[in-house]
Scaffold this active site. Structure first.
Site, mmCIF file in Angstrom:
data_model
loop_
_atom_site.group_PDB
_atom_site.id
_atom_site.type_symbol
_atom_site.label_atom_id
_atom_site.label_comp_id
_atom_site.label_asym_id
_atom_site.label_seq_id
_atom_site.Cartn_x
_atom_site.Cartn_y
_atom_site.Cartn_z
ATOM 1 N N ARG A 97 0.888 -1.169 0.000
ATOM 2 C CA ARG A 97 0.000 0.000 0.000
ATOM 3 C C ARG A 97 0.919 1.210 0.000
ATOM 4 O O ARG A 97 1.674 1.422 0.958
ATOM 5 C CB ARG A 97 -0.915 0.002 1.219
ATOM 6 C CG ARG A 97 -1.630 1.320 1.424
ATOM 7 C CD ARG A 97 -2.798 1.242 2.372
ATOM 8 N NE ARG A 97 -3.901 0.510 1.773
ATOM 9 C CZ ARG A 97 -5.138 0.518 2.252
ATOM 10 N NH1 ARG A 97 -5.433 1.197 3.345
ATOM 11 N NH2 ARG A 97 -6.095 -0.164 1.643
ATOM 12 N N HIS A 124 -7.080 0.760 -6.699
ATOM 13 C CA HIS A 124 -7.300 -0.166 -5.581
ATOM 14 C C HIS A 124 -7.914 -1.448 -6.154
ATOM 15 O O HIS A 124 -9.091 -1.760 -5.922
ATOM 16 C CB HIS A 124 -8.240 0.496 -4.564
ATOM 17 C CG HIS A 124 -8.196 -0.123 -3.198
ATOM 18 N ND1 HIS A 124 -7.434 -1.228 -2.892
ATOM 19 C CD2 HIS A 124 -8.848 0.219 -2.040
ATOM 20 C CE1 HIS A 124 -7.620 -1.545 -1.620
ATOM 21 N NE2 HIS A 124 -8.458 -0.685 -1.087
ATOM 22 N N GLN A 127 -9.750 -4.146 -3.873
ATOM 23 C CA GLN A 127 -11.077 -3.702 -3.439
ATOM 24 C C GLN A 127 -12.099 -3.956 -4.547
ATOM 25 O O GLN A 127 -13.207 -4.450 -4.301
ATOM 26 C CB GLN A 127 -11.029 -2.202 -3.102
ATOM 27 C CG GLN A 127 -12.371 -1.617 -2.682
ATOM 28 C CD GLN A 127 -12.832 -2.135 -1.328
ATOM 29 O OE1 GLN A 127 -12.075 -2.106 -0.379
ATOM 30 N NE2 GLN A 127 -14.064 -2.592 -1.236
ATOM 31 N N ASP A 219 -17.330 6.835 -1.802
ATOM 32 C CA ASP A 219 -16.110 6.713 -0.992
ATOM 33 C C ASP A 219 -15.865 8.085 -0.360
ATOM 34 O O ASP A 219 -16.492 9.083 -0.740
ATOM 35 C CB ASP A 219 -14.937 6.276 -1.898
ATOM 36 C CG ASP A 219 -13.649 5.996 -1.126
ATOM 37 O OD1 ASP A 219 -13.709 5.849 0.116
ATOM 38 O OD2 ASP A 219 -12.577 5.941 -1.754
ATOM 39 N N CYS A 259 -16.394 1.203 0.144
ATOM 40 C CA CYS A 259 -15.224 0.366 0.448
ATOM 41 C C CYS A 259 -14.859 0.413 1.922
ATOM 42 O O CYS A 259 -14.192 -0.497 2.419
ATOM 43 C CB CYS A 259 -14.042 0.810 -0.397
ATOM 44 S SG CYS A 259 -13.584 2.534 -0.158
ATOM 45 N N ARG A 287 -13.481 -8.949 1.037
ATOM 46 C CA ARG A 287 -12.048 -8.652 0.875
ATOM 47 C C ARG A 287 -11.239 -9.912 1.201
ATOM 48 O O ARG A 287 -10.269 -10.226 0.528
ATOM 49 C CB ARG A 287 -11.612 -7.506 1.807
ATOM 50 C CG ARG A 287 -12.138 -6.128 1.446
ATOM 51 C CD ARG A 287 -11.652 -5.657 0.100
ATOM 52 N NE ARG A 287 -10.198 -5.594 -0.005
ATOM 53 C CZ ARG A 287 -9.420 -4.590 0.407
ATOM 54 N NH1 ARG A 287 -9.979 -3.514 0.930
ATOM 55 N NH2 ARG A 287 -8.104 -4.621 0.283
HETATM 56 N N1 NVA Z 1 -10.025 6.467 -1.411
HETATM 57 C C1 NVA Z 1 -9.633 6.050 -0.093
HETATM 58 C C2 NVA Z 1 -9.829 4.584 0.043
HETATM 59 C C3 NVA Z 1 -9.468 3.994 1.379
HETATM 60 C C4 NVA Z 1 -9.669 2.517 1.422
HETATM 61 C C5 NVA Z 1 -8.188 6.458 0.178
HETATM 62 O O1 NVA Z 1 -7.364 6.323 -0.727
HETATM 63 O O2 NVA Z 1 -7.908 6.926 1.271
HETATM 64 N N1 CP Z 2 -11.239 -0.553 1.955
HETATM 65 C C1 CP Z 2 -9.965 -0.605 2.428
HETATM 66 O O1 CP Z 2 -8.979 -0.753 1.688
HETATM 67 O O2 CP Z 2 -9.877 -0.503 3.774
HETATM 68 P P1 CP Z 2 -8.558 -0.298 4.634
HETATM 69 O O3 CP Z 2 -8.023 1.078 4.324
HETATM 70 O O4 CP Z 2 -9.005 -0.439 6.040
HETATM 71 O O5 CP Z 2 -7.556 -1.342 4.236
#
Ligand code: NVA
Ligand code: CP
Length: 301
Positions: A97, A124, A127, A219, A259, A287
């Site tokens: 990540r 992502h 997801q 989101d 998500c 997930r």
């Molecule tokens: N769009 C959000 C998704 C988190 C799972 C982010 O990137 O923070």
């Molecule tokens: N939806 C998702 O990726 O959640 P987290 O940020 O908790 O991993």
């Protein structure tokens, strides 16, 4: 072979979803990844991604190693290429990540083992796979449904555009001007959608976007990394809050998806996210099944 973008699995989405479904239904062999290890690098916070990969790897008979970028030498400036080469000597795969998608591309280029994108600023994909499993369970045939994403055209939206195109499902995005999804992703999604006979629509008009929609997705307005723009985003995205009035623009009984993590009262009203049409916890559970399918697909010999 790595999973950096949904484009990397354009021809394999159905196969991976089938594996995920089989894992969920207990139809797969036990511990297929016995003795395998997965390095899990996190430059950003996570609940679902970390836990689904870690628990998933355990259930597959392997071991996940949580590596916070704060503790890795990479966080102190060790080159990504050296990190890739060193980890390739120790483990069988890397899930990362990261703040910058380009760093993940570099990691994958330099590594001799599969790299899995667990979220970047651009995409992502893991997801998106879990979301499609959820849609399949609740709504059935992808081609008979339409997903509408409402709000910020972010990483989650980008991967959804690509995966819907791969599956031949219509998708529209309703967002204010200036918050459209990445134009290169939109172009790629349109190219794939054309092949699969589906339609992509990007508009600021909620009515147009939501017409005939069977799944509504939103989101957060402020993704990780966008914090400095928070105040302006709250103002610009306010008309796009998913509430009961907005849900009425879609088909009756359309499902609501997110998500997570969510901020109730911002991108979604409590009445919707905690209401009868919400499937958010099925998505979260999926997930685990989707990530097990991804690890099986990429790490099984
Ligand atoms: N769009 C959000 C998704 C988190 C799972 C982010 O990137 O923070
Ligand atoms: N939806 C998702 O990726 O959640 P987290 O940020 O908790 O991993």
């Amino acid at each position: 072979m790595s999973l950096l973008s949904v484009c990397d699995i354009e021809e394999n989405v159905i196969e991976i979803l089938e594996i995920a479904k089989n894992f969920k239904e207990g139809k797969m062999e036990k511990k297929p990844l016995e003795g395998k290890t997965l390095a899990m690098i996190f430059e950003k916070s996570s609940t679902r991604t970390r836990v689904s990969f870690e628990v998933g790897m355990y259930q597959l008979g392997g071991q996940g190693l949580f590596l916070s970028s704060n503790d890795l030498q990479m966080g102190r400036g060790e080159p990504i290429s050296d990190t890739a080469k060193v980890l390739s000597r120790f483990v069988d795969g890397i899930m990362i990540r990261a703040k910058n998608h380009k760093d993940v591309e570099e990691l994958a280029k330099e590594a001799d083992i599969p790299v899995i994108n667990g979220l970047t600023d651009l995409e992502h994909p893991c997801q998106a796979l879990a979301d499609m499993l959820t849609i399949q369970e609740h709504l059935g045939d992808f081609k008979e449904n339409k997903l509408t994403y409402v709000g910020d055209g972010n990483n989650v939206c980008n991967s959804l555009l690509l995966i819907c195109a791969c599956l031949g499902m219509d998708m529209s995005v309703a967002c204010p001007k200036g918050y459209e999804p990445n134009p290169e992703i939109v172009a790629k999604a349109e190219e794939i959608a054309n092949k699969n006979d589906s339609k992509i629509t990007i508009t600021d008009n909620l009515k147009t976007a939501l017409k005939d929609s069977t799944a509504i997705y939103t989101d957060v307005w402020v993704s990780m990394g966008d914090e400095t723009e928070a105040a302006q985003r709250q103002i610009d995205l306010k008309p796009y809050q998913v509430n009961n009035d907005l849900m009425k623009l879609a088909k009756e009984n359309a499902i609501f998806m997110h998500c997570l993590p969510a901020i109730r009262g911002e991108e979604v009203a409590t009445e919707v996210i905690d209401g009868p049409q919400s499937v958010i916890f099925d998505e979260a559970e999926n997930r685990l099944h989707a990530q097990k399918a991804v690890m099986y697909y990429y790490l099984k010999d």
